[in-house]
Design a protein around this motif. Sequence first.
Motif, PDB file in Angstrom:
ATOM      1  N   SER A 101       0.818  -1.212   0.000  1.00 43.10           N
ATOM      2  CA  SER A 101       0.000   0.000   0.000  1.00 43.10           C
ATOM      3  C   SER A 101       0.854   1.265   0.000  1.00 43.10           C
ATOM      4  N   ALA A 102       1.223   1.760   1.179  1.00 39.88           N
ATOM      5  CA  ALA A 102       1.918   3.042   1.272  1.00 39.88           C
ATOM      6  C   ALA A 102       3.264   3.029   0.559  1.00 39.88           C
ATOM      7  N   SER A 103       4.053   1.971   0.736  1.00 37.35           N
ATOM      8  CA  SER A 103       5.356   1.910   0.080  1.00 37.35           C
ATOM      9  C   SER A 103       5.193   1.819  -1.434  1.00 37.35           C
ATOM     10  N   ALA A 123       6.765   4.292  -4.122  1.00 36.65           N
ATOM     11  CA  ALA A 123       7.688   3.748  -5.112  1.00 36.65           C
ATOM     12  C   ALA A 123       7.302   4.163  -6.524  1.00 36.65           C
ATOM     13  N   ALA A 124       6.023   4.139  -6.831  1.00 36.38           N
ATOM     14  CA  ALA A 124       5.578   4.489  -8.177  1.00 36.38           C
ATOM     15  C   ALA A 124       5.891   5.950  -8.493  1.00 36.38           C
ATOM     16  N   ALA A 125       5.615   6.844  -7.551  1.00 38.38           N
ATOM     17  CA  ALA A 125       5.875   8.261  -7.776  1.00 38.38           C
ATOM     18  C   ALA A 125       7.374   8.547  -7.815  1.00 38.38           C
ATOM     19  N   HIS A 126       8.129   7.896  -6.930  1.00 43.36           N
ATOM     20  CA  HIS A 126       9.569   8.128  -6.872  1.00 43.36           C
ATOM     21  C   HIS A 126      10.257   7.635  -8.138  1.00 43.36           C
ATOM     22  N   ARG A 127       9.801   6.523  -8.694  1.00 41.22           N
ATOM     23  CA  ARG A 127      10.400   5.981  -9.915  1.00 41.22           C
ATOM     24  C   ARG A 127      10.254   6.967 -11.077  1.00 41.22           C
ATOM     25  N   GLY A 131      14.956   0.449  -1.990  1.00 38.94           N
ATOM     26  CA  GLY A 131      14.504   0.223  -0.621  1.00 38.94           C
ATOM     27  C   GLY A 131      13.001   0.338  -0.473  1.00 38.94           C
ATOM     28  N   VAL A 132      12.410   1.350  -1.095  1.00 40.76           N
ATOM     29  CA  VAL A 132      10.959   1.508  -0.967  1.00 40.76           C
ATOM     30  C   VAL A 132      10.233   0.384  -1.692  1.00 40.76           C
TER      31      VAL A 132
END
Length: 393
Positions: free
Chosen positions: A96-98, A102-106, A182-183
Motif C-alpha cells: 500500500s503506502a510503500s 515507489a511508483a511516484a519516486h520511480r 529500498g521503498v
Amino acid sequence: MRHVTDSERRRRLARRHALAPGHRVESAEAATRAMTVLHATESPSVYLSLWARVDGLRVEDVDRALYQDRTLVKQVAMRRTLFVFPRDLLPAAWGSASARVAAAHRVRLAKDAQLGGLTEDGAAWVEAAERAALAQLADGVERSAQRLREEVPALAGRIEMSPGKSYGGNNPIAPRLLTQLGVEAKIVRGHNGGHWRTNRPQWTTMAAWLGEVPAPATEREGYAELVRRWLATFGPGTEADLVWWLGSTKSALRAALADVAAVEVGLDGGGTGWVLPDDLEPEPDVEPWGALLPVLDPTVMGWKERSFYLGTHGPLLFDTNGNAGTTVWLDGRIVGCWVQDPDGVVVINLLEDVGADTRAALDREAERLTTWLEGHRVSTVYPSSAMKETLIS
C-alpha cells in the motif's frame, strides 16, 4: 454519537503510547508495536523514542531488535519517510503506502536522471541501474552506499538539480537509486556502520536480511491493516489526520475505514473522528506524568490536527516543513522542548508556567535522560525555534 473530549484523548495517549510511567512497556518490540511504527529519519530518534517508553532500556536492546533478531525493520513508507516497522507489519506497507511512494519516486528519478544528463532514456536507466545494484548485492554481503558507488559504475554518476536555484546543486544519484530499491523492498538498511547516534546504513537484499520474504498484501488489505493499527494507537483521529499520516488518497482511506468497521465519534470543537468498533469505552484517569521525546517522535507526528496536545506552541516546536523538534510533555500536552548543553547535560525550556513542583519533576526526567546518554551528544538537522533559542541562552 459517542463524544471523546480533548482531555480523554490525552489520557488515551498516556496509556497507549506507553508514556505515563505506570504504562511503559517491557521491550523495544512492544514499544514499537504500541506506536504502530517509529520515525527513523534520524537514527537517534529511534533509540530515544524507545527510551521514553521502556524502563531500563539499553542501547544493546535496540541493536538486538534491529540487527540481530530483526524483529524491527527499517522501511520507507508513508509520505516517503523512513520508519522502523514491526516485522509482521511490513507486508501491509509494501502493498500500500510503500508501493504508492515507489511508483511516484520511480517517475521522478527517471525524469531527473534524464534531465541531469545521465541518459536519454530515464526509465531504461533506472531499470538497468537497479539490476546492476541488485546483482552486486546478490552475494549477501552488506555494503555502504560509498562502496556500492565504487563497485557499480551506474551508481557513480552525479546530476545537476535545479540549476541556478539556491536549493539546487550537483548531487550523487546513488542515494536516490538506493531509496528506490529500498521503498520497493528489494533491498534494506542492514547494520549501521557508525555509532547509534549516526545514520550510516549498510545495504543488503531484503531476502538476505529477512531470510524469508513474505508476499506483499494487496493495496486494499495493506491500507486496512495500517489504518487498523493507527486507530488502535492514535484513535480517535480525523479523516485529515489519516490521509496525511498515510500519504494516501481519501478514497483509499475511506475504503480502509469501511473495511475495519471504524465508528464515528464526536470531538471537541465540533469535529468528527474515528475509532475501532471495540474502542468506545471511556478512558480512565491517569496519574500525573511527564515525558521528554526526541525529534520526530511518533507521538508528536501522529496527527495532522494537533491542537488538543500542542495548543498554540506549533510555530516554536515545528520547522517550516512540518518537522517536529524535541518536546517536553506534561499530562498529554506539549509544554516545551529540551536540548543538551556542551557537556551533554539535558536542559529543559518550558513555554508555559507549570509550577515549581512540576518543574522539579520534569527536571528529574531530564537528569534521567542525561544519565542514560552517558555524555553522548545527539545532533539534529531539524532544530525548532525553541531549541535554537535554548541553545543561544
